[in-house]
Design an enzyme around this catalytic site. Sequence first.
Site, PDB file in Angstrom:
ATOM      1  N   HIS A   1       0.685  -1.126  -0.120  1.00 23.53           N
ATOM      2  CA  HIS A   1      -0.143   0.148   0.104  1.00 23.53           C
ATOM      3  C   HIS A   1       0.863   1.363  -0.083  1.00 23.53           C
ATOM      4  CE1 HIS A   1      -2.553  -3.352   1.472  1.00 23.53           C
ATOM      5  NE2 HIS A   1      -3.550  -2.708   1.230  1.00 23.53           N
TER       6      HIS A   1
ATOM      7  N   PRO B   1      -6.057  -4.848  11.230  1.00 25.69           N
ATOM      8  CA  PRO B   1      -7.588  -4.870  11.492  1.00 25.69           C
ATOM      9  C   PRO B   1      -7.960  -3.490  11.831  1.00 25.69           C
ATOM     10  CG  PRO B   1      -6.496  -6.766  12.523  1.00 25.69           C
ATOM     11  CD  PRO B   1      -5.458  -5.926  12.217  1.00 25.69           C
TER      12      PRO B   1
ATOM     13  N   HIS C   1      -3.886   3.174  -3.076  1.00 26.53           N
ATOM     14  CA  HIS C   1      -4.321   2.723  -1.905  1.00 26.53           C
ATOM     15  C   HIS C   1      -3.362   1.286  -1.911  1.00 26.53           C
ATOM     16  CE1 HIS C   1      -6.311   0.994   1.375  1.00 26.53           C
ATOM     17  NE2 HIS C   1      -6.178  -0.087   0.963  1.00 26.53           N
TER      18      HIS C   1
ATOM     19  N   GLU D   1     -17.615  -4.292  24.637  1.00 28.75           N
ATOM     20  CA  GLU D   1     -16.750  -5.492  24.907  1.00 28.75           C
ATOM     21  C   GLU D   1     -15.509  -5.218  24.169  1.00 28.75           C
ATOM     22  OE1 GLU D   1     -19.885  -5.656  24.182  1.00 28.75           O
ATOM     23  OE2 GLU D   1     -20.846  -6.018  25.856  1.00 28.75           O
TER      24      GLU D   1
ATOM     25  N   HIS E   1     -28.023 -15.581  25.300  1.00 29.27           N
ATOM     26  CA  HIS E   1     -27.057 -15.691  26.265  1.00 29.27           C
ATOM     27  C   HIS E   1     -26.147 -17.054  26.363  1.00 29.27           C
ATOM     28  CE1 HIS E   1     -28.728 -11.695  26.713  1.00 29.27           C
ATOM     29  NE2 HIS E   1     -28.222 -11.387  27.685  1.00 29.27           N
TER      30      HIS E   1
HETATM   31  C1  LIG Z   1     -11.421  -4.479   9.898  1.00 35.12           C
HETATM   32  C2  LIG Z   1     -11.080  -4.230   8.524  1.00 35.12           C
HETATM   33  N1  LIG Z   1     -11.665  -4.426   7.633  1.00 35.12           N
HETATM   34  C3  LIG Z   1     -11.331  -4.210   6.180  1.00 35.12           C
HETATM   35  C4  LIG Z   1      -9.928  -4.035   6.075  1.00 35.12           C
HETATM   36  C5  LIG Z   1      -9.419  -4.018   4.462  1.00 35.12           C
HETATM   37  N2  LIG Z   1      -9.048  -2.694   4.330  1.00 35.12           N
HETATM   38  C6  LIG Z   1      -7.584  -2.324   4.276  1.00 35.12           C
HETATM   39  S1  LIG Z   1      -7.674  -0.877   4.135  1.00 35.12           S
HETATM   40  C7  LIG Z   1      -8.933  -0.466   3.715  1.00 35.12           C
HETATM   41  C8  LIG Z   1      -9.590   0.970   3.392  1.00 35.12           C
HETATM   42  C9  LIG Z   1      -9.090   1.951   4.404  1.00 35.12           C
HETATM   43  O1  LIG Z   1      -9.490   3.115   4.084  1.00 35.12           O
HETATM   44  P1  LIG Z   1      -8.554   4.261   4.728  1.00 35.12           P
HETATM   45  O2  LIG Z   1      -8.405   3.936   6.078  1.00 35.12           O
HETATM   46  O3  LIG Z   1      -9.161   5.621   4.228  1.00 35.12           O
HETATM   47  O4  LIG Z   1      -7.222   3.930   4.060  1.00 35.12           O
HETATM   48  P2  LIG Z   1      -6.570   4.733   2.821  1.00 35.12           P
HETATM   49  O5  LIG Z   1      -7.149   4.144   1.513  1.00 35.12           O
HETATM   50  O6  LIG Z   1      -6.628   6.148   3.051  1.00 35.12           O
HETATM   51  O7  LIG Z   1      -5.152   4.190   2.998  1.00 35.12           O
HETATM   52  C10 LIG Z   1      -9.708  -1.817   3.978  1.00 35.12           C
HETATM   53  C11 LIG Z   1     -11.179  -1.763   3.766  1.00 35.12           C
HETATM   54  C12 LIG Z   1      -9.102  -4.203   7.291  1.00 35.12           C
HETATM   55  N3  LIG Z   1      -7.734  -4.103   6.941  1.00 35.12           N
HETATM   56  N4  LIG Z   1      -9.542  -4.233   8.203  1.00 35.12           N
END
Ligand SMILES: Cc1ncc(C[n+]2csc(CCOP(=O)(O)OP(=O)(O)O)c2C)c(N)n1
Length: 664
Positions: free
Chosen positions: A30, A120, A262, A407, A469
Site C-alpha cells: 500500500h 484490522p 491505496h 466489549e 445468552h
Molecule cells: C477490519 C478491517 N476491515 C477491512 C480491512 C481491509 N482494508 C484495508 S485498508 C481499507 C480501506 C481503508 O481506508 P482508509 O483507512 O481511508 O485508508 P486509505 O485508503 O486512505 O489508505 C480496507 C477496507 C481491514 N484491514 N480491516
Amino acid sequence: MSDDTARFTNMANAIRALSMDAVQAANSGHPGMPMGMADVATVLWNDYLKFDPKAPDWADRDRFVLSAGHGSMLIYSLLHLSGYEQPTLEDIRNFRQLGSPCAGHPENFLLPGVEATTGPLGQGLAMAVGMAMAERHLNSQFGDELVDHRTWVVAGDGCLMEGINHEAIGIAGHLKLGRLIVLWDDNDITIDGKVSLSSSEDIPARYRATGWHVAECDGHDPASIRKAIDEAVAETGKPSLVRCTTIIGKGAPNKQGTSATHGAPLGEDEIAAARKELGWDHGPFEVPDDIRANWLATGTRGATARAEWQERLDASKQKAEFTRRMAGDLPSGDKAARAFAKWLESAEKVATRKASENALEILNPLVPEMVGGSADLTGSNNTKAGGITAFTADDYSGRYVYYGIREFGMSAAMNGMALHGGIIPYGGTFLIFTDYARGAIRLSALQEARVVYVMTHDSIGLGEDGPTHQPIEHLQSLRAMPNVLVMRPADRVETAECWQIAIAQKDRPSVIALSRQGLPQVRNSPDEGMLSEKGGYRLKRAGNKRRVILIATGSEVSLALECAEQLEKQGVGADVVSMVCTELFDEQDAAYKEDVLPNVGPEEILRVSIEAGTTFGWERYTMANGLNFGIDRFGASAPASDLFKKFGLTADQIVPKIISKLND
Ligand SMILES: Cc1ncc(C[n+]2csc(CCOP(=O)(O)OP(=O)(O)O)c2C)c(N)n1
Ligand SMILES: [Mg+2]
C-alpha cells in the site's frame, strides 16, 4: 525553497521513495497512505516524538501506533531512517517476503519500535486508548519523573469508520486522556473510492460530542501541521483528533488523490513520473547521505532525555518495583498459594464466578499491577474485588475500569495496557459476548499479550436468559484460536489455579470461563499441587477394571463424577479427567498424556467427553469411536436444571448410553 523547507521535503520524500520502491519490489502493498502521510509523520518524528532508537524499549518513550496498518511502509521507513537497528535496508528490500521483519502489516513481535500489531482497522486506535490509560495509571503510581509520555496514533478513514472507533473514543473522551493524540489521515479515499460513497458523517462533530478536542491542518504544510500538533499538545484535559487533510499517494502525478494508490504497486512508469515530480533523482532504495544524516539526527534527539530519565530511575526509591513491573515479572512470594491451599481444607459449593471473586480478593492486594474491569457487568462477573477502587478521570490511580457496554473497546484497551507494560489487565463480560470482543482476543493472541478475559455465564447453566445468552460454540471456537489459554475450572480450587496460571503467562492471553450456577467442590485433598497446570488430569481413578474415561470441563466435571459413580455401581470402572485447559494438556509430554489418556481402542477403554457446549472437536480427545455429550443446537430459556435434563446432560441419561456403547 528555504534550506529548512528543502531539508524537510527531502526527508518526507525519502519515505515516499522507500514506500513506492518497496511495494513495487514486493509487487504488493500500500503506497498511497505512506506517501500521503509522509509530511505529517516527518513533522511528528522530527519535532515531537520522544524516542531513542538505541533503546526501543525505554519505558518512558512516547508510544506511536500506526493504526492504519496497511500503510506499514510508513513505519518501516521511519524506523529505518531514524536509526533503529532494524529494519535494515535489506529488510525493506524484502518487504512482505518470508523472513523479513517488514511483514505486510506491522507486527509488534517482529520489530522493536512497532508498539502494536495493526491491520484490522480501528483496533490500533483502540489499543492506543489502553496505552494512554496505562500511562496515566503508572504516572499516578510512579510520578512524573518516571512516567510522562504521550501516545500518538496515525489513523485513516477506515479506522474512524469502524464500529470499534465509537467504543474507543467514548472511553478515551470520558476518561479525559489528554495525552492521546490521533492524527487522522483525512484523504477522502478508501478502497472503493471516495469516502462519500459510504459516509456523510461530520467526524470532527462526532469527536467533539464525545469529549475530544479537534484541531485541523493541511497535512502537506509543515507549519500548519506543527500549529495543529502544538494545539493538541497544549490541550491536556481532552484527547485530541488532528484532522490532517492529505492527498493519498502524494507525489505520484497521475494516480495521487485516487484509490488506485491505496493498495497496489504504482508501476514502473508512474514511479518514474513520481521521481520526476518529487525531484528525487536517486535510484531505487537509495537514500543520499545528507538526507540520511538529517533523519538520523531525529533519532539522536531523545538520547539526552533518556539519559536524564535513567538518572532519575537510578536515584528513585521505586526503581526495583518499577523495573519489575515493566519487565512483567510477578511479585515474589507464595502468599497467594498459601491462601489458596486453605481452600482445599473444606468443600464449598460456589459458582466459579464467585470463586473467581474470592481469588481476586487474594490476588489483587498482592499483585498491584493487576487492573480489572468489566463491560457493565461488574455485579455478574464479580470482577471488582480485593479493595480496588475505580479508575476515573479524576483519579487515575484506581485499579478498576468501568468500561461501559463496550466489549470490543474494553478488550482492545486491555491489549494496549498489556503492550504498554507495567499492567496485567483483566476484564469481564458474559462468555457469549466474546463474539463482540473476538477481534481483540485474536490480537491478544497474535501479539502475545498477557490479557485475562473473565468470561462468566459460560453455558446453558445460566438458565432463564435463554439462547441469546447461552454459549454453544464459544469454548471450542476459542480453543481453535492459536496461543490462547481457554480455561474452564470445575470448582473453586481449580478457579484459583486458573487465575494463578493466567497471570503467570507472560506471552499469551487467557480466557477463564466461569459458571453462573453453584458448583460442588470436586477437589479437597491437600498437597495435590497445581493440578490445573497440566491442563487435564485424572481427578478420580477407576475402582473397578477401567473401561471408561470420562473427560469433562467446568460444571460438567461434577456430572462426570456422578456418572462414574453409577458406572462403578454396575461394575464398570471409570476414570474422570478434568480437562481444565486443552491447550496446556496438549503441551504435556507424551508419557503424561499416555498416562491420562492411554492410546488404546474403545473396545478396551471407551473415552467420553461431557461439556455443555458444542461437541464439535471433542473427537480430538475421545477419538472417532468415543462418545460426545454436549449441545449441538441453540439453547432455550428455562431454569438451568430443566435445561440440563432437556439436553440430555444428566447422569441418568448419559450412563445408559455409555453402557449400551460398551455392549455394542
Ligand atoms: C477490519 C478491517 N476491515 C477491512 C480491512 C481491509 N482494508 C484495508 S485498508 C481499507 C480501506 C481503508 O481506508 P482508509 O483507512 O481511508 O485508508 P486509505 O485508503 O486512505 O489508505 C480496507 C477496507 C481491514 N484491514 N480491516
Ligand atoms: Mg482514506
